[in-house]
Write an enzyme that holds these catalytic residues in place. Structure first.
Site, short mmCIF file in Angstrom:
data_model
loop_
_atom_site.label_atom_id
_atom_site.label_comp_id
_atom_site.label_asym_id
_atom_site.label_seq_id
_atom_site.Cartn_x
_atom_site.Cartn_y
_atom_site.Cartn_z
CG ASP A 79 -0.40 -0.33 2.50
OD1 ASP A 79 0.83 -0.43 2.61
OD2 ASP A 79 -1.18 -0.50 3.46
CG ASP A 489 1.42 0.16 10.89
OD1 ASP A 489 0.73 0.98 11.54
OD2 ASP A 489 1.39 0.08 9.66
#
Length: 893
Positions: A79, A489
């Site tokens: 992404d 993350d």
């Protein structure tokens, strides 16, 4: 791992990062090559080699694409981290978009990939990260005739969203299997369906396709992130309706419209019709055609994903008769998830697999049918709740941090089968090989058909080479681990070996993202980090160089990590968290914080690297300093960049020596230097823009540390180095190694001249070593046997099915220091050694030999050295009975 993967700092960093070149009108050819850029200043570029610091994965992989005519030709899209091609011989992924530069950073987001089955050398990527104003540039379609080694670009008059909601749907880009000059691209934001008839060089809108889609995740979102229309989400050709050289007659298209999700053309795209009788109320995430049996399979969800989805269905459409059949593996009333990952076994028509991509708890689910959807089996089920019966075994010994260091309560397990499992593909040439993407890795198996005989099969990470972390901060202490990282993350890692995957991310606590990291210059075993964690705590400390951590307390009003600094001696800390708390100081490890005076909330904080009572801060163009351990600050220099992002650091070993980088293209921008503790700053001439500054080992015959910056100098954007305190600069990267946006942080290595660690936003941590004299890692003394007695403590600290983690400490109980050591033992039950840290491990048969790392070979009398490793086991896992050090028996502690 469960949050939108946004550019670090979001809009602020994105807009300050630079503007993309304007797009061409629809259908226009790509521009002629631009004039050559101005040369880099001062000196010829040194020879540098570039590698990734190994983490393996760390981000969402929403797409996997096999070529249908050449075995082992496989691509992955991410992404925000570019695209990759699989190297079968090396069992690793090769990055393909590292050439993308600063001005085009949005093109590291890949919304779709297409591999040409007629000419396997050709591959296409639709790129662009955001469709709202977070990405100022337009989207593009990249095309390659050499499998991604080189690319040409066709600009589009609209944006694409590789990191937008719905990015796991697809593929939006498709090549006609019979006439590979023809490609289709599904566009978001109401832009409809687009087509190229010249192999991707030019594009025009398909005006006969009149439904651009109307679904929006959250129409009320004023940021434009969740409120944009999903648009056209996939294109599928029916290869049975064409012949070589002519356009394929039948094409299916998926639309982000819950009432009108699937369309078909039977005249090569001239006209389009909504498929009659189709299900409504859902979005068709995927449409995969089994042309041999004449079935179009569709995976539906009630939302676009990749994080949400509460209901779903799976349908089969008979292309010859128009019959629709609900073949959902779970009744709609029993779903709490949507379906997305969808694949057909090309070697065994009728075998189909689909994933419950949004089943977060207790785990994702994968379903399989071998009779075209009449009956299904599950990857796991309950034998007796909460006990699970899995058809598979997870082996994460190559990437042990995928356990997240957890010990969940059943039915949850660690490692998980996955989450956000929208990419799911069976190898078209090998029914036993299946891969799928998750929010953190690529998993796969080469034993898939065991599923059908109720025989256990093994799933492993198949992610080596694919590095997808967003890097927020980096430190390279003068001793201990060479690199410690703060990541989005996955929190961050302590790297004792840059070429090995660390055993675990930071835990106790495990931040969702670590935003800031610092060590005490004179006491490098003392570290502090801050980060995001729902409910807190959001600050943590280490006294062993980051190997272990413990949480601190936090003042009221904290909502996020902010920035944090450690004093030079490790006895004080200053924290500027997000929220209403403001800047605070602590003596000791954060058990009690005192509000700092004289400095605004949200200021960036750093420490002086010599004086333990001196700290610095910056906000909105003003520099601040404290000489009482952070209790009170005084405004110093003004007139510094008040817009954009600003980062500063103090030079090790030089009190009051500070470098400040940052600004915005339409305001003050560049690099500034102070030698009087921030009272005055001088702008460095020739540096047009700079976004990060770091220090490394001084060049041979130089006394001042080498400077490194992500900057624009002489009209050229790149990674620059100065060995003369900023008087001259040389670019050390090249046009093939740019990695998009690199402005978050940078640091040199204080122990290795020329080594620089570069932060990327989605391509992980990249490091470069120079080929110059005096550069690169130096030789280490060969280990010598110990001169006396020794004691070994061996502990299994974590064990899971088929794998374990062990910590080992070897203590010098003699009266003489060791200069290098080599520890040996024999495994009695067939165990195997995997990855090791703080040492180098090898195994021959049952015999294991572990040698010291370069930095812990000298062990004083009475001192000790520790290392750890992951291993494998079957049956039992007993502790070794005896140890030797350099051939001398050791006692077991």
């Amino acid at each position: 791992m469960r949050r939108p993967r946004l550019l670090a700092g979001l809009a602020g960093l994105a807009l300050a990062a630079g503007l993309l070149a304007g797009a061409l009108p629809a259908g226009a050819a790509e521009p002629a090559p631009a004039p050559a850029a101005a040369p880099a200043p001062a000196a010829a570029a040194p020879a540098y080699t570039w590698k990734n610091v190994r983490i393996d994965g760390g981000g969402f992989v929403p797409g996997l694409v096999f070529n249908r005519t050449e075995k082992d030709l496989l691509y992955a899209r991410t992404d925000i981290g570019g695209a990759y091609r699989w190297d079968q011989a090396g069992s690793a992924w090769i990055p393909l978009l590292d050439h993308i530069g600063w001005d085009d950073w949005g093109h590291t987001g890949v919304v779709s990939l297409a591999s040409d089955s007629a000419d396997p050398d050709r591959v296409y990527a639709a790129v662009g990260t955001y469709t709202n104003d977070w990405d100022p540039g337009m989207g593009a379609v990249l095309r390659s005739a050499d499998r991604g080694a080189t690319w040409r670009r066709a600009d589009l008059p609209f944006k694409l969203g590789g990191n937008m909601p719905g990015r796991g749907m697809g593929e939006r880009l498709a090549v006609d299997p019979h006439d590979n000059r023809i490609l289709y691209l599904g566009a978001p934001s109401g832009n409809g369906l687009w087509r190229s008839t010249d192999s991707g060089a030019t594009w025009a809108k398909v005006t006969s396709f009149t439904n651009p889609g109307d679904y929006r995740q959250d129409p009320a979102d004023t940021s434009g992130y969740n409120s944009d229309e999903q648009g056209i989400v996939w294109v599928t050709f029916d290869e049975s309706t064409g012949t070589a050289g002519g356009a394929t007659r039948t094409i299916y298209v998926g639309v982000g419209d819950k009432e009108n999700a699937v369309y078909r053309s039977t005249d090569a795209g001239a006209t389009w019709t909504r498929l009659a009788g189709q299900p409504t109320g859902y979005l068709a995430h995927k449409g995969v055609l089994d042309a041999e049996n004449g079935y179009l399979y569709l995976a539906y969800s009630d939302t676009a994903g990749p994080y949400d989805g509460g209901k779903g269905q799976v349908w089969r459409y008979a292309t010859a008769t128009g019959e629709w059949k609900d073949i959902s593996p779970v009744a709609e009333a029993d779903t709490y998830h949507g379906f997305s990952g969808l694949t057909v076994d090309r070697q065994r028509p009728g075998t189909v697999m689909v994933s419950a991509y949004s089943s977060w708890w207790p785990d994702t689910q994968i379903f399989r049918t071998t009779d075209s959807g009449s009956t299904w089996t599950k990857a796991w089920d309950y034998s007796s709740y909460p006990t699970r019966a899995n058809r598979y075994t997870m082996d994460v010994s190559s990437v042990p941090w995928l356990t997240w260091g957890g010990s969940p309560t059943p039915p949850e397990q660690t490692p998980k089968l996955g989450w956000m499992t929208e990419a799911l593909e069976i190898d078209p040439f090998d029914s036993d090989r299946m891969l799928y993407g998750t929010g953190a890795t690529v998993y796969g198996t080469t034993e898939l058909t065991r599923w059908d005989t109720n025989t256990n099969f093994t799933i492993r990470p198949m992610v080596k080479g694919l590095e997808e972390t967003a890097v927020l901060d980096l430190v390279s202490p003068p001793s201990g681990a060479p690199l410690i990282s703060a990541l989005g993350d996955v929190g961050g890692f302590r790297h004792t070996d840059l070429s090995a995957v660390p055993p675990m991310m930071f835990t106790s606590p495990n931040f969702t993202s670590t935003t800031s990291l610092d060590y005490a210059e004179a006491s490098p075993n003392t570290l502090v980090r801050s980060g995001h964690l729902d409910g807190g705590p959001r600050v943590a400390f280490s006294t062993d160089n980051g190997a272990n951590w413990f949480a601190g307390q936090e003042p009221a009003g904290v909502t996020g990590g902010g920035t944090v600094a450690a004093s030079a001696d490790g006895g004080r800390f200053v924290w500027s968290p997000e929220g209403t708390a403001g800047v605070h100081a602590a003596t000791g490890f954060g058990t009690s914080w005192t509000a700092s005076a004289g400095i605004p909330a949200g200021a960036t904080v750093e420490s002086d690297r010599v004086d333990p009572k001196t700290f610095y801060g910056f906000q909105d163009g003003t520099f601040y300093a404290s000489t009482d351990g952070g209790l009170t600050f005084t405004a110093k220099a003004t007139g510094l960049p008040a817009e954009g992002n600003v980062r500063f650091k103090a030079v090790p070993g030089k009190k009051g020596d500070i470098w400040l980088a940052g600004g915005a293209p339409d305001a003050a921008y560049g690099l500034w230097h102070s030698t009087d503790g921030g009272a005055t700053f001088t702008k460095v001439s020739g540096v047009e823009q700079a976004d990060a500054i770091g220090f490394g080992k001084a060049a041979p015959n130089a006394s001042y540390p080498a400077l490194y910056s992500s900057a624009k100098i002489g009209g050229v954007r790149g990674i620059f180095r100065s060995t003369d305190a900023g008087a001259t600069w040389v670019r050390v990267n090249d046009d093939a190694h740019q990695w998009g946006w690199t402005g978050a942080t940078i640091t040199g290595d204080p122990r290795v001249y020329g080594r620089v660690y570069v932060a990327t936003n989605g391509r992980g941590i990249v490091y470069g070593d120079t080929g110059e004299t005096g550069g690169g890692p130096g030789p280490t003394d060969p280990p010598t046997p110990p001169a006396g007695a020794c004691e070994v403590t061996y502990r299994v600290v974590h064990q899971w099915q088929g794998g374990f983690q062990a910590d080992v400490t070897v203590t010098n109980t003699s009266t003489t220091a060791w200069n290098g050591w080599s520890l040996g033992w024999t495994f009695a039950a067939g165990q195997t050694v995997g990855q090791a840290w703080n040492a180098t491990a090898g195994q021959t048969g049952t015999a294991v030999t572990v040698r010291n790392a370069g930095w812990n070979g000298t062990v004083a009398a009475g001192g000790s050295a520790s290392f750890g490793f992951t291993g494998g086991w079957t049956g039992t896992n007993p502790v070794p009975a005896a140890f030797t050090l350099g051939g001398v028996p050791c006692s077991a502690g």
